[in-house]
Design a protein around this motif. Structure first.
Motif, PDB file in Angstrom:
ATOM      1  N   GLY A  37      -5.217  11.307   5.102  1.00 31.69           N
ATOM      2  CA  GLY A  37      -6.154  11.765   4.137  1.00 31.69           C
ATOM      3  C   GLY A  37      -8.184  10.189   4.203  1.00 31.69           C
ATOM      4  N   SER A  38      -7.266   9.295   3.943  1.00 28.72           N
ATOM      5  CA  SER A  38      -8.410   8.083   3.836  1.00 28.72           C
ATOM      6  C   SER A  38      -9.132   8.492   5.359  1.00 28.72           C
ATOM      7  N   ILE A  39      -8.592   8.245   6.465  1.00 29.20           N
ATOM      8  CA  ILE A  39      -9.311   8.279   6.941  1.00 29.20           C
ATOM      9  C   ILE A  39      -9.820   9.372   7.841  1.00 29.20           C
ATOM     10  N   GLN A  40     -10.089  10.481   7.325  1.00 32.65           N
ATOM     11  CA  GLN A  40     -11.331  11.505   6.672  1.00 32.65           C
ATOM     12  C   GLN A  40     -11.973  11.054   6.154  1.00 32.65           C
ATOM     13  N   VAL A  41     -11.312  10.937   5.216  1.00 30.47           N
ATOM     14  CA  VAL A  41     -12.234  10.329   4.114  1.00 30.47           C
ATOM     15  C   VAL A  41     -14.018   9.405   4.514  1.00 30.47           C
ATOM     16  N   GLN A  42     -13.078   7.827   5.129  1.00 31.67           N
ATOM     17  CA  GLN A  42     -13.498   7.469   5.827  1.00 31.67           C
ATOM     18  C   GLN A  42     -15.071   7.710   7.488  1.00 31.67           C
ATOM     19  N   ARG A  43     -14.583   8.989   7.556  1.00 29.48           N
ATOM     20  CA  ARG A  43     -15.431   8.901   8.450  1.00 29.48           C
ATOM     21  C   ARG A  43     -16.431   9.950   8.185  1.00 29.48           C
ATOM     22  N   GLN A  44     -16.182  11.369   7.117  1.00 29.49           N
ATOM     23  CA  GLN A  44     -17.689  12.113   6.110  1.00 29.49           C
ATOM     24  C   GLN A  44     -18.300  10.862   5.270  1.00 29.49           C
ATOM     25  N   VAL A  45     -17.542   9.431   4.609  1.00 23.31           N
ATOM     26  CA  VAL A  45     -18.360   8.771   3.745  1.00 23.31           C
ATOM     27  C   VAL A  45     -19.531   8.287   5.354  1.00 23.31           C
TER      28      VAL A  45
END
Ligand code: AHM
Ligand code: MG
Length: 325
Positions: A37-45
């Motif tokens: 999830g954090s890898i996805q969030v990092q990309r979105q951010v």
């Protein structure tokens, strides 16, 4: 770390017993769900401004705070990855009023409390933000309901936070180890970069919102003045980033109660408890000013708490001054 040239990945670390020979009962899957999830969030951010995804949703959360669009995106991502892990029975989230009960029949499930994107005021301005998770094991045979989430911090089996900063760093604390991993963008995996984290003996920094000084009571003003006289100030305004710096360099974070916030500003279940757990496992401490954070018996999912967090001796000194010592 293993062979020269190869850094242990997070997947390898959790698969080989979480640094301390833990049994494989699904905690590894929960941690990998957080990492995914954090890898996805990092990309979105990183893409948020380009995708016109910054700014507020127009809604407020249960605490009356404006929900940023990235808060919502991050909450949805982690609810999805955690629910799909097969080992999470319930999720409590800053942005969601009621717990998300996943059970049915997750036999040995975990309960995860999260702040999916900490540092709301910094999202739109490219300053470090992060995600915070406290992890509890479901009681044996328990049919999970809303009250199942109201567990003291002391019963956490693990806590994780991620900082989306100049690099993306995930710190995982268990009862046996605190280990930091950095996201390698070439492989798309987290790899060990900060093994066996212990908070340094010397406190270098204090982190507090100095703008609140006038609304502190007198003993608390005195405690903050002592910090000001001894240490350099660093204040990002994202708890997770302030804490991460202080954990690695030695420092103290203080968001005490004040005249406008009698119960403090930060949330017990998904900010103070997980970071208090990390701090204690790394040799530090966490207090309200009157009580150890991890001893608090919670009454509400979204309850607030004052928070003094970091080097143990300095936490103890502040507590003593706040109490008139
Ligand atoms: P958030 O979870 O909505 O981002 O709010 C919590 C944040 C913390 O990250 C930070 O320590 C604090 O609020 C900053 O508060 P202030 O702006 O009052 O200094
Ligand atoms: Mg927060």
């Amino acid at each position: 770390m293993s062979a020269v040239g190869h850094r242990t990945t997070l997947q390898e670390y959790v698969s080989s017993g979480l640094g301390g020979g833990a049994q494989d009962d699904g905690l590894d899957a929960v941690i990998m769900a957080i990492a995914d999830g954090s890898i996805q969030v990092q990309r979105q951010v990183q893409q948020a401004a380009l995708a016109d995804a910054l700014g507020a949703t127009g809604e407020t959360n249960v605490q009356g705070e404006i929900i940023q669009r990235m808060d919502q995106v991050s909450s949805d991502i982690f609810v999805e990855t955690l629910s799909s892990s097969g080992h999470v029975a319930a999720i409590g989230c800053e942005e969601i009023e009621k717990p998300v009960i996943i059970e049915g029949e997750v036999a040995d499930g975990y309960i995860v409390l999260m702040d999916p994107l900490d540092g709301s005021s910094n999202i739109d301005v490219a300053v470090s933000i992060g995600s915070i998770f406290g992890i509890w094991k479901k009681r044996p045979g328990e049919k999970v309901n809303e009250d199942s989430l109201l567990r003291p911090g002391d019963e956490q089996v693990a806590a994780v936070y991620v900082v989306y900063g100049s690099s993306t760093v995930l710190v995982l604390a268990t009862k046996t180890d605190v280990c930091g991993f950095t996201l390698d963008f070439r492989s798309g995996e987290f790899a060990v970069t900060h093994p066996n984290i212990k908070i340094p003996k010397e406190c270098l920094y204090y982190s507090t919102n100095e703008g609140n000084h006038k609304v502190l009571d007198e003993p608390t003003q005195k405690a903050v003045a002592n910090l000001r006289n001894k240490y350099s100030q660093r204040y990002v305004g994202s708890l997770v980033a302030d804490f991460h710096r202080n954990l690695l360099k030695g420092g103290i974070f203080a968001y005490p109660a004040d005249r406008n916030r009698k119960d403090g500003r930060l949330r017990l279940m998904y900010e103070a408890n997980p970071l208090g757990f990390v701090a204690e496992q790394a040799g530090g401490a966490a207090s309200t000013g009157y009580q150890r954070i991890l001893d608090i018996i919670p009454e509400q999912l979204h309850q607030r708490t004052p928070l003094i967090l970091g080097n143990k001796d300095v936490v103890e000194e502040i507590v003593s001054v706040i109490n008139g010592g």
